[in-house]
Design a protein around this motif. Structure first.
Motif, PDB file in Angstrom:
ATOM      1  N   GLN A   1      35.846  36.913  45.268  1.00 20.74           N
ATOM      2  CA  GLN A   1      37.239  36.568  45.530  1.00 20.74           C
ATOM      3  C   GLN A   1      37.291  35.770  46.832  1.00 20.74           C
ATOM      4  N   THR A   2      37.734  34.522  46.721  1.00 19.45           N
ATOM      5  CA  THR A   2      37.784  33.622  47.862  1.00 19.45           C
ATOM      6  C   THR A   2      39.117  32.902  47.861  1.00 19.45           C
TER       7      THR A   2
ATOM      8  N   TRP B   1      39.210  34.054  42.048  1.00 18.30           N
ATOM      9  CA  TRP B   1      37.885  34.538  41.677  1.00 18.30           C
ATOM     10  C   TRP B   1      37.016  33.348  41.314  1.00 18.30           C
TER      11      TRP B   1
ATOM     12  N   THR C   1      35.451  42.802  46.286  1.00 16.07           N
ATOM     13  CA  THR C   1      35.742  41.370  46.149  1.00 16.07           C
ATOM     14  C   THR C   1      34.663  40.641  45.355  1.00 16.07           C
ATOM     15  N   THR C   2      33.852  41.409  44.620  1.00 15.55           N
ATOM     16  CA  THR C   2      32.804  40.839  43.770  1.00 15.55           C
ATOM     17  C   THR C   2      32.992  41.382  42.357  1.00 15.55           C
TER      18      THR C   2
ATOM     19  N   GLN D   1      42.517  44.123  39.138  1.00 16.97           N
ATOM     20  CA  GLN D   1      41.522  43.110  39.473  1.00 16.97           C
ATOM     21  C   GLN D   1      40.664  42.779  38.260  1.00 16.97           C
TER      22      GLN D   1
END
Length: 149
Positions: A132-133, A137, A100-101, A26
């Motif tokens: 993360q969407t 990112w 996710t950040t 990631q």
């Protein structure tokens, strides 16, 4: 006794490596996304630049002005037609991922040429936060300011 310790140490090492591997992946994804965003800005690819931002992104630009909320593709393209150019490179990028950040910091070097020919010289401090969407990112917070000498 020694073999038991070695087996436990090996198990702990393997467990740690197994947990850390996805984060390194990631981290590489975010580093690539940060560089791609700044490369798009320098290349005049304003659609690619805007696409890197979450629709609710906000932040501060190096002019010391008010909080900026989102970017207008039309405004960026109009500014470019009036003479704006970003000729920048990124150095000392440091990325941390928290699920996710992500938070990235680094220095931007180079120059910004504003409409009318005014040139602003780096280096600048840069930071951003991404989430993360939909598999990407996206930037939700950014800050660009002159680095003190």
């Amino acid at each position: 006794m020694v073999r038991r310790f070695d087996a436990r140490a090996l198990a702990l090492l393997l467990f740690t490596v197994t947990l850390a591997a996805p984060l390194r992946g990631q981290q590489a994804e975010v580093e690539s996304a940060v560089r791609a965003t700044l490369d798009a800005w320098s290349a005049g690819d304003y659609q690619g630049f805007v696409d890197a931002y979450h629709p609710e992104a906000r932040g501060f630009f190096l002019d010391g002005g008010d909080l900026i909320r989102a970017f207008s593709l039309d405004a960026l393209e109009a500014t470019a037609e009036a003479g704006f150019r970003a000729e920048v490179t990124l150095r000392d990028l440091d990325v941390a991922v928290y699920g996710t950040t992500s938070v990235a910091v680094g220095y931007i070097e180079g120059q910004l040429v504003l409409p009318g020919g005014i040139t602003l010289q780096g280096p600048w401090r840069y930071s951003e936060t991404r989430v993360q969407t939909d598999g990407a990112w996206r930037i939700v917070q950014f800050h660009l300011s002159k680095r003190g000498m």
